[in-house]
Design a protein around this motif. Sequence first.
Motif, PDB file in Angstrom:
ATOM      1  N   SER A  51      -3.443 -21.645   0.565  1.00  0.00           N
ATOM      2  CA  SER A  51      -3.390 -20.303   0.004  1.00  0.00           C
ATOM      3  C   SER A  51      -2.242 -19.521   0.630  1.00  0.00           C
ATOM      4  O   SER A  51      -2.025 -19.585   1.832  1.00  0.00           O
ATOM      5  CB  SER A  51      -4.715 -19.584   0.279  1.00  0.00           C
ATOM      6  N   VAL A  52      -1.524 -18.773  -0.217  1.00  0.00           N
ATOM      7  CA  VAL A  52      -0.419 -17.932   0.240  1.00  0.00           C
ATOM      8  C   VAL A  52      -0.647 -16.531  -0.312  1.00  0.00           C
ATOM      9  O   VAL A  52      -0.892 -16.357  -1.501  1.00  0.00           O
ATOM     10  CB  VAL A  52       0.947 -18.465  -0.260  1.00  0.00           C
ATOM     11  N   GLU A  53      -0.565 -15.543   0.571  1.00  0.00           N
ATOM     12  CA  GLU A  53      -0.695 -14.150   0.177  1.00  0.00           C
ATOM     13  C   GLU A  53       0.512 -13.396   0.721  1.00  0.00           C
ATOM     14  O   GLU A  53       0.840 -13.506   1.899  1.00  0.00           O
ATOM     15  CB  GLU A  53      -1.975 -13.551   0.755  1.00  0.00           C
ATOM     16  N   VAL A  54       1.193 -12.654  -0.152  1.00  0.00           N
ATOM     17  CA  VAL A  54       2.384 -11.902   0.238  1.00  0.00           C
ATOM     18  C   VAL A  54       2.199 -10.458  -0.188  1.00  0.00           C
ATOM     19  O   VAL A  54       1.809 -10.189  -1.324  1.00  0.00           O
ATOM     20  CB  VAL A  54       3.658 -12.474  -0.427  1.00  0.00           C
ATOM     21  N   SER A  55       2.474  -9.531   0.724  1.00  0.00           N
ATOM     22  CA  SER A  55       2.499  -8.109   0.367  1.00  0.00           C
ATOM     23  C   SER A  55       3.764  -7.498   0.947  1.00  0.00           C
ATOM     24  O   SER A  55       4.097  -7.718   2.099  1.00  0.00           O
ATOM     25  CB  SER A  55       1.249  -7.389   0.862  1.00  0.00           C
ATOM     26  N   ILE A  56       4.454  -6.737   0.078  1.00  0.00           N
ATOM     27  CA  ILE A  56       5.702  -6.090   0.462  1.00  0.00           C
ATOM     28  C   ILE A  56       5.576  -4.616   0.097  1.00  0.00           C
ATOM     29  O   ILE A  56       5.668  -4.249  -1.074  1.00  0.00           O
ATOM     30  CB  ILE A  56       6.911  -6.719  -0.262  1.00  0.00           C
ATOM     31  N   PRO A  57       5.350  -3.750   1.113  1.00  0.00           N
ATOM     32  CA  PRO A  57       5.265  -2.318   0.809  1.00  0.00           C
ATOM     33  C   PRO A  57       6.656  -1.727   0.624  1.00  0.00           C
ATOM     34  O   PRO A  57       7.527  -1.876   1.474  1.00  0.00           O
ATOM     35  CB  PRO A  57       4.570  -1.735   2.046  1.00  0.00           C
ATOM     36  N   LEU A  58       6.865  -1.083  -0.526  1.00  0.00           N
ATOM     37  CA  LEU A  58       8.116  -0.397  -0.822  1.00  0.00           C
ATOM     38  C   LEU A  58       7.801   1.065  -1.093  1.00  0.00           C
ATOM     39  O   LEU A  58       6.647   1.434  -1.292  1.00  0.00           O
ATOM     40  CB  LEU A  58       8.787  -1.018  -2.055  1.00  0.00           C
ATOM     41  N   THR A  59       8.808   1.893  -1.136  1.00  0.00           N
ATOM     42  CA  THR A  59       8.602   3.305  -1.425  1.00  0.00           C
ATOM     43  C   THR A  59       8.070   3.462  -2.849  1.00  0.00           C
ATOM     44  O   THR A  59       8.738   3.106  -3.801  1.00  0.00           O
ATOM     45  CB  THR A  59       9.921   4.082  -1.278  1.00  0.00           C
ATOM     46  N   GLY A  60       6.852   3.951  -2.971  1.00  0.00           N
ATOM     47  CA  GLY A  60       6.252   4.186  -4.273  1.00  0.00           C
ATOM     48  C   GLY A  60       5.770   2.934  -4.986  1.00  0.00           C
ATOM     49  O   GLY A  60       5.411   2.996  -6.149  1.00  0.00           O
ATOM     50  N   LEU A  61       5.757   1.802  -4.301  1.00  0.00           N
ATOM     51  CA  LEU A  61       5.380   0.546  -4.954  1.00  0.00           C
ATOM     52  C   LEU A  61       4.887  -0.449  -3.912  1.00  0.00           C
ATOM     53  O   LEU A  61       5.464  -0.563  -2.832  1.00  0.00           O
ATOM     54  CB  LEU A  61       6.603  -0.038  -5.677  1.00  0.00           C
ATOM     55  N   MET A  62       3.810  -1.150  -4.233  1.00  0.00           N
ATOM     56  CA  MET A  62       3.322  -2.223  -3.364  1.00  0.00           C
ATOM     57  C   MET A  62       3.378  -3.514  -4.160  1.00  0.00           C
ATOM     58  O   MET A  62       2.692  -3.668  -5.162  1.00  0.00           O
ATOM     59  CB  MET A  62       1.885  -1.949  -2.926  1.00  0.00           C
ATOM     60  N   LEU A  63       4.241  -4.432  -3.728  1.00  0.00           N
ATOM     61  CA  LEU A  63       4.302  -5.749  -4.352  1.00  0.00           C
ATOM     62  C   LEU A  63       3.304  -6.630  -3.618  1.00  0.00           C
ATOM     63  O   LEU A  63       3.352  -6.736  -2.392  1.00  0.00           O
ATOM     64  CB  LEU A  63       5.701  -6.338  -4.240  1.00  0.00           C
ATOM     65  N   ARG A  64       2.400  -7.264  -4.354  1.00  0.00           N
ATOM     66  CA  ARG A  64       1.396  -8.124  -3.740  1.00  0.00           C
ATOM     67  C   ARG A  64       1.065  -9.261  -4.680  1.00  0.00           C
ATOM     68  O   ARG A  64       0.883  -9.051  -5.873  1.00  0.00           O
ATOM     69  CB  ARG A  64       0.125  -7.346  -3.439  1.00  0.00           C
ATOM     70  N   ALA A  65       1.006 -10.461  -4.114  1.00  0.00           N
ATOM     71  CA  ALA A  65       0.632 -11.627  -4.919  1.00  0.00           C
ATOM     72  C   ALA A  65      -0.086 -12.628  -4.030  1.00  0.00           C
ATOM     73  O   ALA A  65       0.146 -12.691  -2.825  1.00  0.00           O
ATOM     74  CB  ALA A  65       1.866 -12.263  -5.548  1.00  0.00           C
ATOM     75  N   LYS A  82       5.207 -14.914  -9.194  1.00  0.00           N
ATOM     76  CA  LYS A  82       4.370 -13.761  -9.530  1.00  0.00           C
ATOM     77  C   LYS A  82       5.035 -12.459  -9.093  1.00  0.00           C
ATOM     78  O   LYS A  82       5.020 -11.466  -9.826  1.00  0.00           O
ATOM     79  CB  LYS A  82       2.997 -13.879  -8.855  1.00  0.00           C
ATOM     80  N   LEU A  83       5.631 -12.464  -7.901  1.00  0.00           N
ATOM     81  CA  LEU A  83       6.307 -11.259  -7.418  1.00  0.00           C
ATOM     82  C   LEU A  83       7.490 -10.896  -8.310  1.00  0.00           C
ATOM     83  O   LEU A  83       7.722  -9.721  -8.597  1.00  0.00           O
ATOM     84  CB  LEU A  83       6.766 -11.455  -5.971  1.00  0.00           C
ATOM     85  N   GLU A  84       8.236 -11.907  -8.757  1.00  0.00           N
ATOM     86  CA  GLU A  84       9.361 -11.644  -9.654  1.00  0.00           C
ATOM     87  C   GLU A  84       8.875 -11.036 -10.967  1.00  0.00           C
ATOM     88  O   GLU A  84       9.498 -10.111 -11.494  1.00  0.00           O
ATOM     89  CB  GLU A  84      10.152 -12.922  -9.923  1.00  0.00           C
ATOM     90  N   ARG A  85       7.755 -11.536 -11.499  1.00  0.00           N
ATOM     91  CA  ARG A  85       7.205 -10.959 -12.732  1.00  0.00           C
ATOM     92  C   ARG A  85       6.786  -9.497 -12.514  1.00  0.00           C
ATOM     93  O   ARG A  85       7.009  -8.650 -13.371  1.00  0.00           O
ATOM     94  CB  ARG A  85       6.019 -11.784 -13.236  1.00  0.00           C
ATOM     95  N   GLN A  86       6.190  -9.220 -11.350  1.00  0.00           N
ATOM     96  CA  GLN A  86       5.800  -7.844 -11.053  1.00  0.00           C
ATOM     97  C   GLN A  86       7.016  -6.928 -10.996  1.00  0.00           C
ATOM     98  O   GLN A  86       6.989  -5.811 -11.520  1.00  0.00           O
ATOM     99  CB  GLN A  86       5.076  -7.771  -9.706  1.00  0.00           C
ATOM    100  N   ILE A  87       8.085  -7.402 -10.359  1.00  0.00           N
ATOM    101  CA  ILE A  87       9.304  -6.595 -10.247  1.00  0.00           C
ATOM    102  C   ILE A  87       9.889  -6.334 -11.626  1.00  0.00           C
ATOM    103  O   ILE A  87      10.267  -5.204 -11.951  1.00  0.00           O
ATOM    104  CB  ILE A  87      10.333  -7.291  -9.333  1.00  0.00           C
TER     105      ILE A  87
END
Length: 184
Positions: A51-65, A82-87
């Motif tokens: 299992s892999v979980e990634v979270s990247i907090p950005l200003t006004g946006l939380m990328l998480r997959a 998944k992160l690329e699709r979110q972006i």
Amino acid sequence: MQYNIRGKNIQVTDAIRDHVEKKLDRLDRYFEEPLNAEANVTLSVTRNQQSVEVSIPLTGLMLRAEDKNDDMYAAVDLVVDKLERQIRKHKTKLNRKFRQEGSIKSLFKDEAESGAVTVALDEDEEMEVVRTKKFTLKPMDVEEAILQMNLVGHTFFMFANVDTQEVNVVYRRNDGKYGLIEQS
């Protein structure tokens, strides 16, 4: 981007660390400036499932997959996809909002610059409600709601909680257990 990579029930080797960093570096091409954020990556193994979980907090946006696979490297690849699709989805929403407000400045690069390929969506397609259902909420307890949810084959079920007289939702979690959402 800085990386905080940790493992649960797994030793994070240099090879895995390099693979994660190399794949997450692909996300930089979507932004005007290099990301000044900390990517939190958790690698874990449970019952032979990687299992892999990634979270990247950005200003006004939380990328998480999060994703699971039999192979850790494949799980990392799936999470980055998944992160690329979110972006791309967020970029589409932002650009639509900026067009409506008349502003042209964007946090994201133009796709011609980044080399990314996105699927063109109609403006109405993304947020379109395709079905509306109305039904009377039957008063029941949580256990009965879970049984009803399983009976109809859904992953969630809304009901009137007989104990609190409020609207609640039970749902099936990815780990096979159940969750309850209560009205506050």
